[in-house]
Design a protein around this motif. Sequence first.
Motif, PDB file in Angstrom:
ATOM      1  N   SER A 147       0.761  56.706 -23.937  1.00  0.00           N
ATOM      2  CA  SER A 147      -0.129  55.273 -23.702  1.00  0.00           C
ATOM      3  C   SER A 147      -0.041  55.343 -21.939  1.00  0.00           C
ATOM      4  CB  SER A 147       1.075  54.313 -23.967  1.00  0.00           C
ATOM      5  OG  SER A 147       0.697  52.979 -23.478  1.00  0.00           O
ATOM      6  N   VAL A 206       0.025  52.426 -20.319  1.00  0.00           N
ATOM      7  CA  VAL A 206       0.946  51.896 -19.943  1.00  0.00           C
ATOM      8  C   VAL A 206       2.196  52.055 -20.171  1.00  0.00           C
ATOM      9  CG1 VAL A 206       1.810  49.396 -19.295  1.00  0.00           C
ATOM     10  CG2 VAL A 206      -0.818  49.898 -19.846  1.00  0.00           C
ATOM     11  N   ALA A 255       5.154  47.314 -18.905  1.00  0.00           N
ATOM     12  CA  ALA A 255       4.245  46.475 -19.933  1.00  0.00           C
ATOM     13  C   ALA A 255       4.262  44.994 -19.271  1.00  0.00           C
ATOM     14  CB  ALA A 255       4.948  46.697 -20.994  1.00  0.00           C
ATOM     15  N   GLN A 313       1.765  44.063 -16.213  1.00  0.00           N
ATOM     16  CA  GLN A 313       0.236  43.997 -16.566  1.00  0.00           C
ATOM     17  C   GLN A 313      -0.129  42.752 -16.275  1.00  0.00           C
ATOM     18  OE1 GLN A 313      -0.820  47.292 -16.710  1.00  0.00           O
ATOM     19  NE2 GLN A 313       1.067  47.429 -16.030  1.00  0.00           N
ATOM     20  N   THR A 328      -4.296  40.659 -16.354  1.00  0.00           N
ATOM     21  CA  THR A 328      -5.648  40.811 -16.707  1.00  0.00           C
ATOM     22  C   THR A 328      -6.369  39.961 -16.128  1.00  0.00           C
ATOM     23  OG1 THR A 328      -5.278  41.880 -18.941  1.00  0.00           O
ATOM     24  CG2 THR A 328      -7.478  40.969 -18.516  1.00  0.00           C
ATOM     25  N   SER A 334      -3.522  48.404 -17.797  1.00  0.00           N
ATOM     26  CA  SER A 334      -3.835  47.902 -19.136  1.00  0.00           C
ATOM     27  C   SER A 334      -5.568  47.818 -19.146  1.00  0.00           C
ATOM     28  CB  SER A 334      -3.007  46.664 -19.489  1.00  0.00           C
ATOM     29  OG  SER A 334      -3.574  46.326 -20.845  1.00  0.00           O
ATOM     30  N   TRP A 335      -5.840  46.941 -18.261  1.00  0.00           N
ATOM     31  CA  TRP A 335      -7.271  46.570 -18.434  1.00  0.00           C
ATOM     32  C   TRP A 335      -8.137  47.687 -17.835  1.00  0.00           C
ATOM     33  CZ3 TRP A 335     -10.704  46.405 -14.123  1.00  0.00           C
ATOM     34  CH2 TRP A 335      -9.980  45.936 -12.920  1.00  0.00           C
TER      35      TRP A 335
END
Length: 717
Positions: A149, A151, A156, A159, A161, A332-333
């Motif tokens: 993954s 992330v 996690a 994160q 966005t 993540s993004w």
Amino acid sequence: MPTTATSAPQRRRKTSSSARRDDDAPIIPILARKVREVEAKAQRGKLGPTNRVKFQVIAFLVREERARVKADAGFTDAVRSELLKRLDGVATILAKTAARDTSLIQLLEVDQATSPVARRMRRDWLLESGAELAPDELIITDEAPKSTSVVPAALAERQVTPLAIEARQLANPFLAPDLSKPARKEAPRRRLDGWELMGPLYKAFEIGAGGSAASMELPEVPEYDRLSPKGLEVMPHQSRFLEAVRLGHRSFLLADEPGLGKTAESVIAASVAGAYPLLAVVPNVVKMNWAREVERWTPQRRATVIQGDGDDIDAFADVFIVNYEILDRHLSWLGSLGLKGMVVDEAHFIKNLTSQRSQNVLALATRIRETTPDPLMLALTGTPLINDVEDFDAIWRFLGWTTGDKPGPELMEKLDQTGLTPADKSFYPEARDAVISMGIVRRKKKDVAADLPDKLIADLPVQLDDEFGRSIRQAERELGSRMAAKYRRIIEARGERGRVYDDVDEDIIRLVAHNELEESKAAGAGGDNVFTMVRKIGQAKALLAADYAVQLQRSVGKVVFFAKHIDVMDAAENHFASAGLRTISVRGDQTTQSRQAAIDAFNNDPGVGIAVCSLTAAGVGLNMQAASNVVLAELSWTAAEQTQAIDRVHRIGQDEPVTAWRIIAAHTIDTKIAELIDQKQGLALRALDGQAVDAASSESVQLSALMHLLRQALGAA
């Protein structure tokens, strides 16, 4: 590989007619030699991944061989005692090495899992000792790749966005891209599949196999420059690199020396390859410079700099620029944006594979390769190797050339085409050439001197985004407002007849700025004025400038660091000391003898990396041509003072082009001062050298800077 000593298979040894001391246990001298290699690396602090695996395999084989010796009834007590004593000697060295690096202790555990690389290493050593192995020990298959993954679980919750990114995703009228891992193609079996190859690859570079420069063959300079925007021109050495990109090469370790335009090459390469969106992961000190270079070399493209949580980013930009320190919260993004390329600037920052910084970069690189066919991957660093050849490991993984355990498919094919194995001496130069052909490009200033000006001033804008920086910008606004109030009072006192509606009155602008300058000179270090403001800017830039000087020194060797104020010099010297660099200092309070001793040490002692110099005290009369790079941490008020400082290295005896790196605080008066200094420099070129440059104003830099602030406050900048 067996995980317990008792599970070791019975092995039959090939024997010779001559009786030798090692016939009873031929693996022991091999283990003794290997453990000394590991010990030597550990003593120099260079215990990389390959030697850690070697340590683990030695421990397993010592345990295995001890069990075999104890169980073999064919040995006399004397022979058994001698063999166990020799194994104890190997085990003692292992223990001492583990005491030096305690992270090795876990590799001594009986149930420690082992990789295919470790099993291959064990097999090769046993075959070297003359052992005959069972078929299941000869054939070692790679483990199935684990799904990773972008992330990690630990990050996690961190994160973010940005809302602008959500808007970009919603604005896409098409289906979201499928980011699932594509089906893996079955790799063909190759002759070298059974060999441990990472150690030999590192060794090929360590011994400098072949003796040639580590730079791939590049195409010739194209006849026409179709890449440069209007008013600019790429240099021939840059053009050759970009031609390789145009012809389809997509992964590079660009290891040119600083000052040869790696940033510009990368920006244009993205345009040539159509690698947008592009992610640039860079040190904090050069973020603003990257944005400027994108605008300069690819004006049709938009760049956005990610600060903090990214609340102010342009989500529809072509190039996303982020520094290492905040990358973790944007994984993540970025991992779902559909990136087509990635640049890692100062790529030696990721050499420590256990650091979260390295893991973040490698996770994103893996995602890009999984979701984008043939992405553009660029690792930029003038110093890919700092401690050991295994510093290549993280960079090669980032580029997809290796997996860490073994070469990637493309490199494996190149190695296989040599027709050689690590048992052949000629394998090493061939292996080195194979890796270089994957995309290593290394040019030095002296190699491309004909392409370069003999003296180049390169500006590095830095963002002062901390509380210090905000207070400086607020002080600038307050100074401008104070002068604007004086300007308006004068206008009002003149009455309607003297009021200017459409434009400002330049005579009054000059008058107000002149009065402010005189008051500032009288106040000196007291109060809020242009001099205290510039000093605060220098203090705010001190560590950023020092950090860049450290990176530069590791890339090119000796660097001269100039600052105007003692506190900036002190902060820089403390930073250099914490980085383990030896420095000398040239200040105004030194005796002539101590100053000359410091200069001699800088010019003659290879262990001295940086000279920290006062811009006023060391600007004249010194020869420091052992360096060809200068860092100007603070700007002078005169062009002549800047020129004198640079000319400490740009003088007779200097055989390389000189680059001066000016650290400039973006969005502050620092930017205007740099512009004004350049105008004054242009005046000298026009008046003395006959060059066709714009005429410069006769006002001082201080006065011109204050007039600029006043115009800004009046909205007429």
